[in-house]
Write an enzyme that holds these catalytic residues in place. Structure first.
Site, PDB file in Angstrom:
ATOM      1  N   ASP A 157      55.057  99.947 -54.201  1.00 59.24           N
ATOM      2  CA  ASP A 157      53.622 100.057 -53.951  1.00 59.24           C
ATOM      3  C   ASP A 157      53.305 100.038 -52.458  1.00 59.24           C
ATOM      4  OD1 ASP A 157      54.529  97.471 -53.863  1.00 59.24           O
ATOM      5  OD2 ASP A 157      53.074  96.652 -55.267  1.00 59.24           O
ATOM      6  N   LYS A 169      60.032  90.670 -48.173  1.00 58.65           N
ATOM      7  CA  LYS A 169      60.035  89.306 -48.692  1.00 58.65           C
ATOM      8  C   LYS A 169      61.443  88.722 -48.729  1.00 58.65           C
ATOM      9  CE  LYS A 169      58.168  89.859 -52.744  1.00 58.65           C
ATOM     10  NZ  LYS A 169      58.158  91.326 -52.813  1.00 58.65           N
ATOM     11  N   LYS A 179      62.007  93.526 -60.149  1.00 60.21           N
ATOM     12  CA  LYS A 179      63.125  94.313 -59.618  1.00 60.21           C
ATOM     13  C   LYS A 179      64.294  93.412 -59.225  1.00 60.21           C
ATOM     14  CE  LYS A 179      61.115  96.218 -56.195  1.00 60.21           C
ATOM     15  NZ  LYS A 179      59.929  95.343 -56.299  1.00 60.21           N
ATOM     16  N   LYS A 192      56.596  98.040 -58.707  1.00 57.37           N
ATOM     17  CA  LYS A 192      55.485  97.254 -58.183  1.00 57.37           C
ATOM     18  C   LYS A 192      55.978  95.863 -57.775  1.00 57.37           C
ATOM     19  CE  LYS A 192      51.065  95.273 -59.717  1.00 57.37           C
ATOM     20  NZ  LYS A 192      51.506  93.874 -59.646  1.00 57.37           N
TER      21      LYS A 192
END
Length: 333
Positions: free
Chosen positions: A162, A74, A48, A43
C-alpha cells in the site's frame, strides 16, 4: 556528445507504442533460473511477515536454501523468525559503519535460523527520509556484498503493497523478481492493495516487463469468499487459505514458528511451499473500482451510493450571497 534529436523522438515514440501493445498472447512459463526471486506484496498488517517467516522455514525443512529479505521500513519481517528479536538493518548498519570508516560485512546484517538466512533492509524514521529511496540504497549495498553470486534456491522479498512510490515497486519495474505473490484477506482494503499490485504488473508487462503474479495467499480466511472471488476474477490461483484460527493468532503473537512438519499446521505450509515453488508467473486481469466493489455486498461497501454534485452555494455556506442576474427580461407585450 551530441544527441541525434530525430532518433531520440523516434525512440520515444516507439516506447509509447510498445506501452499500448496488447500482450495478451504472451505464454506464461515457469521460471528457468536456478534461483527463484519472489516478491511478496500485501496491505500493511495483513500477515505478510507471518506468512513469509513460516513459508521460508518450511522451505528450509524441505532442504531448500532460502534467503528472506525484509523490505518494509518497520523491519518486522524477521522478528517472528528470530523469536521477536530485532536484527540490525542494512540501512542503519551501513550508516554506522560509514561513520566509523568501516565496510559492511555479510555477518553484520545477515543471520540464520533453521536453515533460513534472513536480513532486513530497514528504512528511515517517519519524516526523516523516503522509504523507497532506502529500498534502492539497500539493494545497491546488497549488490556490493555479492548478491548476484549467492547460491540460493529461493530469495523471498517482503514488500509493502500500500505504498506506491518507485522503491517499493522495484522488483516489478526492473524485473528483479520472476514472480509476485499477493497476500490478502476477505476485506475490501487488502484486496484493493492486491488489485493495485496486479495493475502494476500489468502496466510493466505492457512496457516489456516479464514479472507475473504467481497467486494469492488468503490470510485470516473466515470463509466469506471475497478473496477467492477476487483471485478468480483476476485470473490468478489461490496458493493457500490460512484460516482465522485462534491457535495461529496466539502462536504468531508469541513469535512461534508454525511452518514446520513437527506441528499441526505443517501440512498446510508444506502445500503452500510446494505451490509457491511450482506456480508460474501469470499475467493478471486487474479489476476496475466498480468490479472490486462488486465482489462485496452493496450494504457493506456502499456500492449503491449515488454521487450528488456540490454547488457553488454549498461551498460558500454562510458566505453565500445572492447575485444580481444579468439576464435580460422583456416586459410582456
Amino acid at each position: 556528445m551530441t544527441l541525434d534529436v530525430p532518433n531520440l523522438k523516434e525512440f520515444d515514440q516507439r516506447l509509447r507504442d510498445e506501452a499500448h501493445e496488447d500482450l495478451a498472447d504472451l505464454v506464461a512459463e515457469e521460471p528457468t533460473k536456478k534461483t527463484q526471486i519472489i516478491a511478496i506484496y500485501g496491505k500493511g498488517g495483513i500477515g505478510k511477515s507471518f506468512t513469509l517467516a513460516n513459508l521460508s522455514h518450511m522451505m528450509a525443512e524441505q532442504g531448500k536454501r532460502v534467503l528472506l529479505i525484509g523490505c518494509d521500513p518497520k523491519s518486522d519481517t524477521t522478528s517472528l523468525l528470530f523469536g521477536g528479536k530485532a536484527c540490525p538493518t542494512i540501512i542503519e548498519t551501513s550508516t554506522a559503519k560509514k561513520l566509523a570508516g568501516e565496510e559492511v560485512k555479510i555477518g553484520d546484517v545477515c543471520f540464520k535460523r533453521g536453515g533460513v538466512f534472513a536480513m532486513e533492509l530497514g528504512g528511515p524514521e517517519v519524516g526523516r527520509g523516503c522509504g523507497g529511496r532506502g529500498i534502492i540504497h539497500g539493494f545497491e549495498l546488497l549488490e556490493k556484498l555479492g548478491f548476484h553470486d549467492w547460491d540460493f534456491d529461493f530469495v523471498l522479498l517482503d514488500f509493502l503493497g500500500d505504498v506506491v512510490c518507485g522503491g517499493f515497486g522495484l522488483p516489478i519495474a526492473r524485473d528483479m523478481a520472476q514472480k509476485v505473490i499477493v497476500v490478502g484477506s476477505n476485506d475490501l482494503q487488502s484486496l484493493y492493495v492486491a488489485n493495485n499490485v496486479c495493475s502494476a504488473v500489468e502496466y510493466f508487462r505492457k512496457l516489456g516487463g516479464n514479472v507475473g503474479v504467481a497467486g494469492l495467499v488468503i490470510n485470516k480466511d473466515d470463509g466469506t469468499g471475497e478473496a477467492a472471488a477476487f483471485a478468480e476474477a483476476t485470473g490468478i490461483p489461490v496458493l493457500a487459505s490460512i484460516p482465522a484460527d485462534e491457535d495461529l493468532r496466539r502462536k504468531s503473537a508469541n513469535y512461534q514458528i508454525v511452518g514446520t512438519k513437527a506441528g499441526p499446521w505443517g501440512d498446510m505450509f508444506t502445500e503452500l511451499a510446494d505451490n509457491v515453488a511450482d506456480a508460474p508467473p501469470l499475467r493478471p486481469t486487474p479489476l476496475s473500482q466498480d468490479g472490486l466493489l462488486g465482489l462485496f455486498s452493496a450494504s457493506e461497501t456502499g456500492a449503491d451510493f449515488v454521487l450528488e454534485p456540490a454547488t457553488d452555494e454549498d461551498m460558500r455556506g454562510a458566505n453565500a450571497q445572492p447575485k444580481e442576474s444579468l439576464e435580460v427580461i422583456y416586459d410582456e407585450a
